[in-house]
Design a protein around this motif. Structure first.
Motif, PDB file in Angstrom:
ATOM      1  N   THR A 853       0.851  -1.193   0.000  1.00 18.74           N
ATOM      2  CA  THR A 853       0.000   0.000   0.000  1.00 18.74           C
ATOM      3  C   THR A 853       0.884   1.240   0.000  1.00 18.74           C
ATOM      4  O   THR A 853       1.825   1.352   0.805  1.00 18.74           O
ATOM      5  CB  THR A 853      -0.916  -0.002   1.225  1.00 18.74           C
ATOM      6  OG1 THR A 853      -1.702  -1.199   1.204  1.00 18.74           O
ATOM      7  CG2 THR A 853      -1.826   1.206   1.224  1.00 18.74           C
ATOM      8  N   ARG A 855       1.431   5.166   0.659  1.00 20.57           N
ATOM      9  CA  ARG A 855       0.878   6.245   1.475  1.00 20.57           C
ATOM     10  C   ARG A 855       1.683   7.517   1.231  1.00 20.57           C
ATOM     11  O   ARG A 855       2.916   7.503   1.283  1.00 20.57           O
ATOM     12  CB  ARG A 855       0.925   5.864   2.945  1.00 20.57           C
ATOM     13  CG  ARG A 855       0.371   6.951   3.878  1.00 20.57           C
ATOM     14  CD  ARG A 855       0.495   6.533   5.319  1.00 20.57           C
ATOM     15  NE  ARG A 855      -0.288   5.337   5.605  1.00 20.57           N
ATOM     16  CZ  ARG A 855      -0.278   4.699   6.763  1.00 20.57           C
ATOM     17  NH1 ARG A 855       0.516   5.147   7.738  1.00 20.57           N
ATOM     18  NH2 ARG A 855      -1.001   3.619   6.943  1.00 20.57           N
ATOM     19  N   GLU A 856       0.987   8.648   0.976  1.00 23.75           N
ATOM     20  CA  GLU A 856       1.630   9.931   0.733  1.00 23.75           C
ATOM     21  C   GLU A 856       1.661  10.763   2.016  1.00 23.75           C
ATOM     22  O   GLU A 856       0.643  10.825   2.718  1.00 23.75           O
ATOM     23  CB  GLU A 856       0.893  10.709  -0.357  1.00 23.75           C
ATOM     24  CG  GLU A 856       0.967  10.079  -1.730  1.00 23.75           C
ATOM     25  CD  GLU A 856       0.288  10.946  -2.775  1.00 23.75           C
ATOM     26  OE1 GLU A 856      -0.218  12.027  -2.384  1.00 23.75           O
ATOM     27  OE2 GLU A 856       0.268  10.551  -3.954  1.00 23.75           O
ATOM     28  N   THR A 857       2.822  11.422   2.254  1.00 28.10           N
ATOM     29  CA  THR A 857       2.983  12.319   3.405  1.00 28.10           C
ATOM     30  C   THR A 857       3.379  13.703   2.868  1.00 28.10           C
ATOM     31  O   THR A 857       4.432  13.847   2.228  1.00 28.10           O
ATOM     32  CB  THR A 857       4.063  11.804   4.362  1.00 28.10           C
ATOM     33  OG1 THR A 857       3.716  10.478   4.785  1.00 28.10           O
ATOM     34  CG2 THR A 857       4.205  12.707   5.569  1.00 28.10           C
ATOM     35  N   GLU A 947       5.361   6.529   0.973  1.00 24.25           N
ATOM     36  CA  GLU A 947       5.784   5.428   1.833  1.00 24.25           C
ATOM     37  C   GLU A 947       5.039   4.146   1.428  1.00 24.25           C
ATOM     38  O   GLU A 947       3.849   4.189   1.140  1.00 24.25           O
ATOM     39  CB  GLU A 947       5.486   5.745   3.302  1.00 24.25           C
ATOM     40  CG  GLU A 947       6.225   6.969   3.827  1.00 24.25           C
ATOM     41  CD  GLU A 947       5.851   7.259   5.262  1.00 24.25           C
ATOM     42  OE1 GLU A 947       4.961   6.540   5.777  1.00 24.25           O
ATOM     43  OE2 GLU A 947       6.423   8.185   5.853  1.00 24.25           O
ATOM     44  N   GLU A 948       5.747   3.023   1.399  1.00 24.41           N
ATOM     45  CA  GLU A 948       5.161   1.710   1.087  1.00 24.41           C
ATOM     46  C   GLU A 948       4.896   0.962   2.377  1.00 24.41           C
ATOM     47  O   GLU A 948       5.798   0.787   3.204  1.00 24.41           O
ATOM     48  CB  GLU A 948       6.093   0.887   0.188  1.00 24.41           C
ATOM     49  CG  GLU A 948       6.266   1.449  -1.208  1.00 24.41           C
ATOM     50  CD  GLU A 948       7.100   0.544  -2.078  1.00 24.41           C
ATOM     51  OE1 GLU A 948       7.586  -0.478  -1.547  1.00 24.41           O
ATOM     52  OE2 GLU A 948       7.258   0.856  -3.271  1.00 24.41           O
ATOM     53  N   ILE A 949       3.651   0.468   2.521  1.00 21.22           N
ATOM     54  CA  ILE A 949       3.242  -0.267   3.714  1.00 21.22           C
ATOM     55  C   ILE A 949       2.946  -1.706   3.289  1.00 21.22           C
ATOM     56  O   ILE A 949       2.124  -1.946   2.397  1.00 21.22           O
ATOM     57  CB  ILE A 949       2.007   0.372   4.359  1.00 21.22           C
ATOM     58  CG1 ILE A 949       2.317   1.816   4.759  1.00 21.22           C
ATOM     59  CG2 ILE A 949       1.546  -0.445   5.563  1.00 21.22           C
ATOM     60  CD1 ILE A 949       1.120   2.555   5.327  1.00 21.22           C
ATOM     61  N   ARG A 951       1.355  -5.337   3.149  1.00 23.08           N
ATOM     62  CA  ARG A 951       0.020  -5.826   3.451  1.00 23.08           C
ATOM     63  C   ARG A 951       0.072  -7.293   3.901  1.00 23.08           C
ATOM     64  O   ARG A 951       0.983  -8.037   3.532  1.00 23.08           O
ATOM     65  CB  ARG A 951      -0.890  -5.716   2.222  1.00 23.08           C
ATOM     66  CG  ARG A 951      -1.097  -4.304   1.747  1.00 23.08           C
ATOM     67  CD  ARG A 951      -1.747  -4.295   0.382  1.00 23.08           C
ATOM     68  NE  ARG A 951      -3.007  -5.014   0.387  1.00 23.08           N
ATOM     69  CZ  ARG A 951      -3.663  -5.357  -0.708  1.00 23.08           C
ATOM     70  NH1 ARG A 951      -3.172  -5.066  -1.896  1.00 23.08           N
ATOM     71  NH2 ARG A 951      -4.803  -6.012  -0.616  1.00 23.08           N
TER      72      ARG A 951
END
Length: 953
Positions: A853, A855-857, A947-949, A951
């Motif tokens: 997933t 994710r943008e910061t 950022e890569e999360i 899963r």
């Protein structure tokens, strides 16, 4: 001036106006045309109207012959009305006069009369045609009957002639074999007898009894059936080898004929004419030299002096000697070689003009058994018809087939009924008829032990409670302290009664095992821990018991614990419509302790009471029926199936069928490990002798022969293959092209995690495969390529290597050859003995196939104030950071008029002339983008980090 641009053009004029008239349409009518033999036809005719004065008559012009219709008598024509004058160019609507109206009414009535007359004539013709058709049908039936009688008469005549000829030929043979006295020698001074072989040479000689009857010969010469001379007494002369009677060199007086004896039947030879008596026959071998034989009453060496010497005969051109010189003819008897039976039949067939072959044989109508699918060859054989006839009939119906093609039952029924046969439809499932559920007479039923299934949630003490009853320690042998196999035992209660217990696992994965236990049981004992209460698998066990329709006994276990609360269990069971006796219900409940053995006797008493109420009986004197509770593959003993016998008695040597497997019972092993000779009803035994490992839950039955067992298992094997093909087979080969195209269309298809699963027993493998199929989501799933019972073999490693799969062994190990093959091929083998660990590891491995997933910061924003062009560098944007921070190497978006025009990375970040790592809000800096130069003053730059999360499932 002229208004046109092209002077000299001619002026267009319109011709004088004409009166517009409406052409009368062509009126049509139909007339029925009659032909011979009762046929008729509808003919379309054109009707033209002619005005005869004020009266309008219809004159039909027939385009084809039509029947004569009686017309009405002509009516008088009234005088013509005075013509009405009108000015030119004007129109006058003419009204009908009274006479014209009357004329039209009369025409309409005449038309109706003609139509009624035509209908009456048509009905009379139809009745006449029906009478003619019935008369023709009766004449045809009479002609067919006469034809059958004539054919029967001809057949009897042919048989009579054949028997007469056979009898005559037999008498001729007997006469040739019988010895006859030699005729006396005539005196030397007597005049010689006339020459010739024919009896007509002497007028005093009587005609032979077997003279040929005059009958016209068939057209065309038949040299192979030349007429023969009558048989003569050849005395002691040896037989000729050319099957012709020998020619006598000297004349002999004819043998006297007994006129008082009854005349022999004449032999008619229809294919030959009577031989000429004037000229002697010539033979191709008459001119050859013959050795002289001395006979009584004859001359040696030739005729006497003064006797006329016959002229030498020359052979005919193209004539061949009759017959073939074979060993049988050379070594035969003294009689003349006669025709064979086959030659006689051919001659009769030529005589009769192939009448026998023209008569159609009487067809035999049969009852044809037609299964669901059948080949054309097999259908023709069952109908005793030719395959080409069946194919021809199918071609007439528009279907092109070969003799090896398979057709369905409906097509086969149409073909058989078209050819006059009756059809009996059978289904493939009929092979299982009479295998199960045959009612037994009441007088043959005897009491049998009760079958009790222990069910409940995991870790509620089911196996411990059964160990306390049996005084065994089965629970200590289970991996992880949980039951993962179904067990069957028979226990003798203190009262002396026998009770069969079935222990089921409590884990969520073993739903199929619990369902099988509920199907074969008589009573369900629901074990609930007093300190844990009702759990999900407890609810599932309640549902299984209700679905099976069996009584329920609640055993509240672990009452010896300090936090035990039996009342909590009773109240929670009310939510699932289980009301115990303490609360005024009908369900028995017993508070027991497997650890201390408290109230175990009360539990056995409750089971015995419930079994007595059920009045369980079975017939032990019949072929056995049962259910496979568990099955496994033992390397030393082969396939082993745990069978619960429900009806009849299973004995060693019986031929049994279980699912798609069959075998002969080699040994029966009880729950204690002892070998037994027979298993009565309600006794669980291990059966050895199957040719393959049956599936858990299959019904077992004893059949009478191996042929019946093979027939049943072949049908079930076909059904199993069809089911696997219908659901995709669990492999890539089972997926159709449409399925793969649909997966690609939905989004490049789901990722698959291939596995090869081997377990110790069928139930465990079934539970593992069912659990793994539920693991996954829309992006990834587990695909079991192959599952089976027994150790890991080399073929499993080969399959895993070809498909890139992992091999999982549950309570089994790989063979030595398989381990070596796995090391060479780099195939991973995982061993497990607890199902929790197996499922968790597979989930973790499948999670690695999931896309992470993103994710943008947000880091900050900046506004472009000025654009600077730098040689060898490109455009540099002079910016002021409005909020947050700007980091070098971060992702940026260029926004112009609230529209994103570019997304990329920040190539350079400088403050004054030095490179900066980050710039905070309120400061100015210079920025350049990667592969983008179209920046304008006033644009807004957003800076963010991705950022890569990882899963997980």
């Amino acid at each position: 001036m002229s208004d046109t641009k092209t002077p000299g053009d001619k002026t267009l004029t319109v011709s004088p106006p004409k009166t517009l008239t409406l052409k009368r349409p062509v009126e049509q009518s139909t007339v029925r045309q009659s032909f011979s033999h009762g046929r008729s036809k509808q003919v379309v005719v054109e009707v033209k109207r002619r005005a005869a004065g004020p009266e309008v008559k219809e004159a039909p012009i027939a385009r084809a012959p039509q029947p004569q219709v009686q017309q009405a008598a002509p009516r008088p024509v009234p005088p013509a009305p005075t013509p009405i004058t009108r000015p030119a160019g004007s129109m006058l609507l003419r009204t009908l006069s009274e006479d014209e109206k009357d004329a039209r009414q009369r025409a309409l009535s005449d038309s109706r009369d003609r139509e009624a007359e035509a209908r009456r004539i048509a009905e009379d013709e139809a009745r006449q045609r029906a009478v003619v058709i019935e008369r023709e049908r009766q004449e045809r039936e009479a002609a067919l009957a006469r034809q059958r009688e004539e054919e029967e008469r001809r057949r009897q005549e042919d048989d009579h002639k054949r028997r007469a000829e056979s009898a005559a030929r037999q008498r001729m043979h007997d006469e040739q074999q019988a010895p006859r006295p030699a005729s006396p020698q005539p005196p030397r001074d007597a005049a010689p007898a006339p020459q010739g072989d024919s009896p007509a040479a002497s007028p005093a000689a009587p005609a032979p009894a077997y003279a040929q009857a005059p009958r016209p010969a068939p057209s065309g010469p038949r040299p192979d059936f030349a007429p023969r001379t009558p048989m003569r007494d050849i005395g002691a002369r040896p037989p000729r080898l050319d099957s012709r009677p020998p020619r006598l060199d000297t004349p002999r007086p004819p043998r006297p004929v007994d006129t008082t004896a009854p005349a022999e039947p004449a032999i008619t030879r229809p294919t030959r004419q009577a031989p000429s008596t004037a000229a002697p026959r010539s033979r191709p071998d008459d001119a050859e030299a013959r050795p002289a034989f001395r006979r009584p009453g004859g001359f040696a060496g030739g005729p006497p002096r003064g006797a006329p010497v016959p002229a030498p005969k020359t052979p005919k051109v193209g004539e061949k000697p009759r017959g073939r010189l074979t060993l049988s003819t050379a070594t035969g008897g003294d009689d003349e070689r006669t025709r064979s039976v086959a030659a006689f039949r051919r001659r009769v067939q030529r005589m009769t003009g192939h009448r026998a072959s023209d008569v159609a044989k009487e067809r035999v109508m049969r009852e044809v058994i037609v299964p669901e699918t059948i080949t054309i060859q097999e259908l023709a054989n069952r109908m005793t018809e030719r395959g080409v006839d069946v194919i021809r009939l199918l071609m007439k119906q528009g279907a092109m087939h070969k003799i090896t093609d398979v057709i369905d039952a409906d097509t086969a029924q149409l073909v058989a009924e078209e050819m006059g046969h009756t059809v009996k439809r059978v289904a493939d499932s009929d092979v299982e008829g009479g295998l199960f559920d045959i009612a037994d007479p009441e007088d043959t039923l005897l009491p049998r032990p009760a079958v009790v299934t222990i069910m409940g949630h995991v870790d509620h003490g089911k196996t411990s409670l059964l160990d306390a009853i049996r005084q065994t320690h089965v629970v200590t042998g289970e991996a992880g302290g949980i039951t993962q196999h179904i067990g069957a035992y028979q226990v003798k209660t203190p009262s002396g009664a026998q009770v069969t217990f079935i222990d089921t696992p409590g884990h969520a994965a073993f739903t199929a095992m619990r369902a099988r236990g509920a199907k074969v049981t008589d009573v369900v004992v629901l074990v609930v821990a007093a300190d844990d209460g009702v759990m999900p698998q407890t609810v599932e066990a309640i549902n299984h018991a209700k679905a099976a329709g069996v009584p329920l006994i609640v055993a509240i276990n672990k009452i010896d614990k300090a936090d035990a609360s039996p009342e909590r269990v009773r109240s929670e069971l009310l939510q699932y419509e289980i009301q115990v006796e303490t609360l005024g219900g009908e369900t028995l409940e017993i508070e027991v302790s497997a650890k201390t053995g408290k109230n175990l006797d009360k539990l056995l008493e409750a089971i015995a009471l419930q079994a007595e109420l059920l009045d369980l009986k079975a017939n032990p004197d019949r072929p056995a029926e049962g259910t496979v509770i568990e099955a496994k593959l033992d390397r030393g003993r082969g396939p082993v199936a745990t069978v619960l016998v429900q009806r009849g008695t299973l004995r060693t040597g019986d031929i049994v069928v279980a699912g798609s497997e069959w075998g002969r019972v080699r040994a029966l092993i009880g729950d204690t490990g002892a070998h037994i000779k027979e298993a009565p009803p309600s006794l669980p035994v291990e059966v050895l002798g199957f040719n393959g490992t049956p599936e858990a839950g299959d019904r077992v039955a004893v059949v009478e022969s191996e042929a019946r067992a093979r027939e049943i298992t072949d049908y079930r094997e076909r059904q199993k293959r069809d089911r696997i093909a219908a659901r995709g087979g669990g492999s890539a080969a089972g997926r159709s092209l449409a399925d793969m195209m649909r997966d690609l269309k939905e989004g490049a298809g789901r990722k698959e995690f291939p596995l090869v699963v081997k377990g110790d027993v069928q139930g465990s493998v079934e539970a593992i495969v069912g659990t793994l199929e539920k693991v996954g989501n829309d992006e990834v799933r587990a695909r079991v390529l192959q599952s089976g019972v027994g150790g890991i073999t080399e073929s499993d490693i080969t399959l895993a290597q070809a498909s890139g799969a992992a091999v999982i062994g549950f309570n089994v190990r790989a063979h030595k050859e398989a381990r070596e093959a796995a090391e060479r091929a780099g195939v991973e083998i995982r061993y497990y003995n607890i199902i929790y660990n197996l499922v968790d590891d597979v989930k973790a491995a499948m999670s690695g196939l999931l896309a992470p997933t993103l994710r943008e910061t947000m880091l900050g924003n900046a506004q472009i104030l000025e654009i600077f062009a730098v040689s060898k560098v490109g455009k540099i944007a002079g910016c002021r950071v409005t909020d947050g921070t700007i980091e070098r190497g971060a992702n940026v978006r260029l926004i112009r008029d609230n529209v994103v025009v570019h997304e990329g990375k920040l190539a350079q970040l400088k403050r004054f002339k030095d490179d900066a790592k980050e710039v905070v809000a309120g400061q100015e800096c210079g920025m350049s983008f990667e592969n983008y130069q179209d920046m304008r003053p006033g644009d807004v730059i957003e800076c963010y980090r991705v950022e890569e999360i990882k899963r997980t499932l």
